[in-house]
Design an enzyme around this catalytic site. Structure first.
Site, mmCIF file in Angstrom:
data_model
loop_
_atom_site.group_PDB
_atom_site.id
_atom_site.type_symbol
_atom_site.label_atom_id
_atom_site.label_comp_id
_atom_site.label_asym_id
_atom_site.label_seq_id
_atom_site.Cartn_x
_atom_site.Cartn_y
_atom_site.Cartn_z
ATOM 1 N N ASP A 217 0.857 -1.181 0.000
ATOM 2 C CA ASP A 217 0.000 0.000 0.000
ATOM 3 C C ASP A 217 0.895 1.234 0.000
ATOM 4 O O ASP A 217 1.573 1.520 0.993
ATOM 5 C CB ASP A 217 -0.897 -0.024 1.243
ATOM 6 C CG ASP A 217 -1.953 1.067 1.227
ATOM 7 O OD1 ASP A 217 -1.755 2.090 0.543
ATOM 8 O OD2 ASP A 217 -2.979 0.901 1.925
ATOM 9 N N HIS A 218 0.888 1.979 -1.106
ATOM 10 C CA HIS A 218 1.792 3.115 -1.250
ATOM 11 C C HIS A 218 1.420 4.274 -0.340
ATOM 12 O O HIS A 218 2.216 5.206 -0.148
ATOM 13 C CB HIS A 218 1.843 3.579 -2.710
ATOM 14 C CG HIS A 218 3.152 4.155 -3.118
ATOM 15 N ND1 HIS A 218 3.602 5.375 -2.658
ATOM 16 C CD2 HIS A 218 4.132 3.683 -3.930
ATOM 17 C CE1 HIS A 218 4.785 5.644 -3.188
ATOM 18 N NE2 HIS A 218 5.139 4.623 -3.957
ATOM 19 N N ARG A 219 0.238 4.254 0.245
ATOM 20 C CA ARG A 219 -0.111 5.277 1.230
ATOM 21 C C ARG A 219 0.663 5.056 2.527
ATOM 22 O O ARG A 219 0.911 5.999 3.282
ATOM 23 C CB ARG A 219 -1.614 5.229 1.536
ATOM 24 C CG ARG A 219 -2.534 5.522 0.369
ATOM 25 C CD ARG A 219 -3.982 5.251 0.749
ATOM 26 N NE ARG A 219 -4.157 3.852 1.169
ATOM 27 C CZ ARG A 219 -5.303 3.375 1.657
ATOM 28 N NH1 ARG A 219 -6.351 4.172 1.820
ATOM 29 N NH2 ARG A 219 -5.395 2.098 1.994
#
Length: 244
Positions: A217-219
């Site tokens: 998850d790039h967040r």
């Protein structure tokens, strides 16, 4: 038979058979759509050197496992290494909740198991960081057998913080781009161990490599630390004595 209505798709193509999207298949489908829609996932790929791990398993661990009656595959060793790597990179053992990133205090690793009917279930091994390799092997064997037999409990699939998927049973499969198992922030897909050309000390040799695909998850975590996670995992597998 003449006179029977012919089912067609929305595109006008004849339908041979329909498979109801109900029960577990519907639940998995809905969850995958949620994961795909809500998680901005990115994947990194690596080849993991397995020579040292295979030798360590054969020479040191297999005799011990045989004496206890525990079936020991490579999977528990990789699970243990992943747990150690998650301890070093806690953002991959985290979730987003209530507008914040929550680093989790347990390492509970889900292992995707393919069922005979084609469905997929993810039993969870809890507190992996506190377990021995044989403990992990016993629990993974129990969960896999229960899943295939249809005896898995709700508690056995709850509380996962990271997921491992193994596609190595399919010949020729090296990498994939697995969907993050929402609300987790990472999933690792492993391919088949294969013979491949490697360079060691400037010389060409044949080594044992296993493809690995990490989706995250790039967040929660960016590409550099995610790549550093796979590099650290690779180092653990090259020095398997640290897994004991």
């Amino acid at each position: 038979m003449t006179g029977e209505a012919v089912l067609k798709s929305r595109q006008g193509v004849r339908i041979r058979e329909t498979v109801p999207l109900t029960g577990m298949k519907r639940a998995v489908a809905d969850h995958m759509v949620t994961s795909h829609q809500q998680v901005p996932a990115v994947s990194v790929f690596a080849d993991l050197e397995m020579d040292a791990l295979l030798a360590f398993k054969k020479d040191k661990l297999d005799p011990v496992a045989a004496g206890t009656g525990v079936k020991l595959t490579l999977t528990p060793l990789v699970i243990k290494a992943v747990a150690m790597a998650l301890g070093r990179f806690p953002l991959l053992n985290a979730i987003i909740g209530d507008g914040e990133i929550q680093l989790l205090d347990e390492i509970n690793i889900g292992m995707a198991v393919a069922l005979p009917d084609g469905n997929l279930i993810v039993p969870v091994i809890r507190d992996v960081g506190t377990m021995t390799l044989l403990d992990i092997a016993r629990e993974s064997n129990r969960l896999a057998a229960a899943a295939v037999a249809g005896n898995i409990s709700l508690n056995d699939v709850r509380g996962g913080t990271f997921t491992i998927s193994n596609v190595g049973a399919v010949p020729g499969t090296l990498w994939q781009t697995p969907l993050v198992n929402h609300p987790q922030s990472g999933i690792l897909a492993l391919g088949r161990v294969r013979d491949a050309a490697v360079v060691r000390d400037g010389q060409l040799a044949v080594g044992k490599l296993m493809g690995a695909s990490l989706s995250f998850d790039h967040r929660v975590i960016s590409g550099l630390p995610a790549s550093e996670f796979t590099a650290f995992l690779a180092e653990l597998l090259r020095t398997p004595e640290v897994l004991q």
